[in-house]
Design an enzyme around this catalytic site. Structure first.
Site, mmCIF file in Angstrom:
data_model
loop_
_atom_site.group_PDB
_atom_site.id
_atom_site.type_symbol
_atom_site.label_atom_id
_atom_site.label_comp_id
_atom_site.label_asym_id
_atom_site.label_seq_id
_atom_site.Cartn_x
_atom_site.Cartn_y
_atom_site.Cartn_z
ATOM 1 N N LEU A 7 8.706 -2.185 11.769
ATOM 2 C CA LEU A 7 8.459 -1.100 10.822
ATOM 3 C C LEU A 7 7.038 -1.208 10.290
ATOM 4 C CD1 LEU A 7 11.810 -0.905 8.823
ATOM 5 C CD2 LEU A 7 11.111 0.354 10.857
ATOM 6 N N SER A 8 6.395 -0.056 10.179
ATOM 7 C CA SER A 8 5.032 0.015 9.658
ATOM 8 C C SER A 8 4.842 1.382 9.019
ATOM 9 C CB SER A 8 4.036 -0.153 10.814
ATOM 10 O OG SER A 8 2.759 0.318 10.426
ATOM 11 N N GLY B 111 4.826 -10.240 4.276
ATOM 12 C CA GLY B 111 5.584 -10.141 5.525
ATOM 13 C C GLY B 111 4.901 -10.894 6.654
ATOM 14 N N HIS C 25 9.148 -3.293 3.520
ATOM 15 C CA HIS C 25 8.719 -3.517 2.130
ATOM 16 C C HIS C 25 9.935 -3.862 1.258
ATOM 17 C CE1 HIS C 25 5.508 -0.529 3.471
ATOM 18 N NE2 HIS C 25 4.780 -1.545 3.039
ATOM 19 N N ARG D 11 2.396 3.101 9.280
ATOM 20 C CA ARG D 11 1.666 3.948 10.228
ATOM 21 C C ARG D 11 2.576 4.573 11.291
ATOM 22 N NH1 ARG D 11 -2.229 -0.111 9.118
ATOM 23 N NH2 ARG D 11 -4.244 0.743 8.496
ATOM 24 N N MET E 198 0.847 -1.200 0.000
ATOM 25 C CA MET E 198 0.000 0.000 0.000
ATOM 26 C C MET E 198 0.883 1.252 0.000
ATOM 27 S SD MET E 198 -3.419 -0.932 2.071
ATOM 28 C CE MET E 198 -2.800 -0.739 3.725
ATOM 29 N N HIS F 46 8.947 1.398 3.600
ATOM 30 C CA HIS F 46 10.012 1.379 4.603
ATOM 31 C C HIS F 46 10.872 0.153 4.324
ATOM 32 C CE1 HIS F 46 7.468 -1.680 6.375
ATOM 33 N NE2 HIS F 46 6.475 -0.809 6.516
HETATM 34 P P1 AMP Z 1 1.417 -2.906 3.467
HETATM 35 O O1 AMP Z 1 1.980 -1.859 2.560
HETATM 36 O O2 AMP Z 1 1.316 -2.486 4.888
HETATM 37 O O3 AMP Z 1 0.143 -3.515 2.926
HETATM 38 O O4 AMP Z 1 2.475 -4.086 3.480
HETATM 39 C C1 AMP Z 1 2.892 -4.695 2.291
HETATM 40 C C2 AMP Z 1 3.669 -5.946 2.632
HETATM 41 O O5 AMP Z 1 4.810 -5.593 3.424
HETATM 42 C C3 AMP Z 1 2.843 -6.933 3.465
HETATM 43 O O6 AMP Z 1 3.101 -8.248 2.999
HETATM 44 C C4 AMP Z 1 3.378 -6.726 4.856
HETATM 45 O O7 AMP Z 1 3.263 -7.859 5.688
HETATM 46 C C5 AMP Z 1 4.830 -6.416 4.569
HETATM 47 N N1 AMP Z 1 5.436 -5.706 5.703
HETATM 48 C C6 AMP Z 1 4.910 -4.647 6.371
HETATM 49 N N2 AMP Z 1 5.723 -4.294 7.394
HETATM 50 C C7 AMP Z 1 6.763 -5.146 7.376
HETATM 51 C C8 AMP Z 1 7.936 -5.305 8.174
HETATM 52 N N3 AMP Z 1 8.194 -4.503 9.211
HETATM 53 N N4 AMP Z 1 8.803 -6.283 7.867
HETATM 54 C C9 AMP Z 1 8.557 -7.113 6.806
HETATM 55 N N5 AMP Z 1 7.477 -7.026 6.006
HETATM 56 C C10 AMP Z 1 6.588 -6.052 6.287
#
Ligand code: AMP
Length: 282
Positions: A184-185, A147, A37, A187, A30, A34
């Site tokens: 890491l997030s 992740g 990703h 948010r 999304m 960081h």
């Molecule tokens: P998102 O953009 O939050 O939808 O995350 C995209 C992908 O990155 C998903 O598969 C998440 O699980 C993965 N992800 C998010 N945060 C982390 C992290 N800290 N370490 C590894 N993978 C992550």
């Protein structure tokens, strides 16, 4: 690096890669990137000559409209990072491209979605399954990378792939953390200074509980300890702390009955909701 916004462009690109017999790896995101990703991109690049990432803030998976509105959007910085990391192409559709009309399809994942995120975010996993199944149909990757940070999401996607017969391998990659342990997030940028300082306590709580379990303490004691840490905390409001089977997410009553278990936590820091997890056996 190609930036693809239309489905027709994406299909044409993928067809060419398949005609050239190149393995395609896929990393859906999304955006608001960081190192977490980017670690998925690195993993994908190891095994696929073609790495396709996507950026799409999926409205269908947000059960809270204000969370959707304030979700960080940093497309030009994201594209730069993907390019530096060596992505072959990035799919950046707009909402009308993914949902030309409101979707009617409903997914159901039984007990897998009745706990944790599914229990606290009604409709969330239906939205996740809608967008991921659509992206899988469009990208048709050989392997997709997710992740462990979103463990329940990974297990739900795994079930969806099995139930619908997608010919796609799934790879669950380790959680990338800041130096102080905070997972890491996207948010995390929304946290105030005080909330950011408190945020690593989620991971500390998980590690604390894992240590207690490894030393032979009971599940209820470990749960009480973690719940005690956050009771009356100035910045952290615990939503759940669960000890669950790492594959079914069923509540664990006796550690000996499970090959491995996951300790999972969700909490609000102000209005920002964070999740994290660790496995008992690493
Ligand atoms: P998102 O953009 O939050 O939808 O995350 C995209 C992908 O990155 C998903 O598969 C998440 O699980 C993965 N992800 C998010 N945060 C982390 C992290 N800290 N370490 C590894 N993978 C992550």
């Amino acid at each position: 690096m190609l930036i693809l916004r239309k489905i027709s462009e994406l299909r044409k690109f993928v067809e060419k890669q398949k005609a050239d017999k190149k393995k395609v790896g896929f990393v859906p995101t999304m955006g608001a990137l960081h190192r977490g990703h980017l670690s998925l991109i690195s993993e994908c690049k190891k095994n696929n000559p073609v790495t396709i990432a996507s950026i799409f803030v999926n409205p269908q998976q947000f059960n809270d409209l204000s969370d959707y509105k304030k979700y960080p959007r940093t497309e030009s910085a994201d594209l730069k990072l993907f390019k530096e990391k060596g992505c072959t192409a990035v799919f950046c559709p707009d909402e009308k491209t993914i949902y030309p009309e409101p979707p009617l399809l409903k997914f159901s994942f039984g007990t897998l979605e009745q706990v944790m995120e599914g229990a606290h975010r009604p409709g969330h996993f239906n939205g996740v399954a809608l967008v991921v199944s659509k992206l899988f149909n469009l990208v048709t990757p050989d392997t997709a990378y997710f992740g462990q940070k979103d463990l329940q999401q990974f297990l739900i996607i795994k079930k969806m792939v099995s139930d619908l017969g997608f010919n796609i391998k799934l790879n669950c990659c380790p959680i990338i953390r800041d130096k102080d342990g905070l997972a890491l997030s996207s948010r995390n940028v929304l946290l105030s200074n005080d909330e950011r300082k408190a945020a690593p306590e989620l991971y500390k709580g998980l590690c604390n509980a894992r240590n207690l379990l490894m030393k032979g303490q009971s599940i209820s004691q470990a749960k009480k300890t973690v719940q005690g840490i956050f009771r009356n905390h100035s910045f952290i409001r615990l939503q759940y702390f669960e000890i669950a089977d790492h594959k079914t997410l069923a509540e664990v009553k006796n550690l000996n009955d499970h090959e491995n278990v996951a300790l999972c936590i969700a909490a609000f820091l102000g209005k920002v909701r964070l999740i994290d997890n660790v496995f008992l056996k690493m």
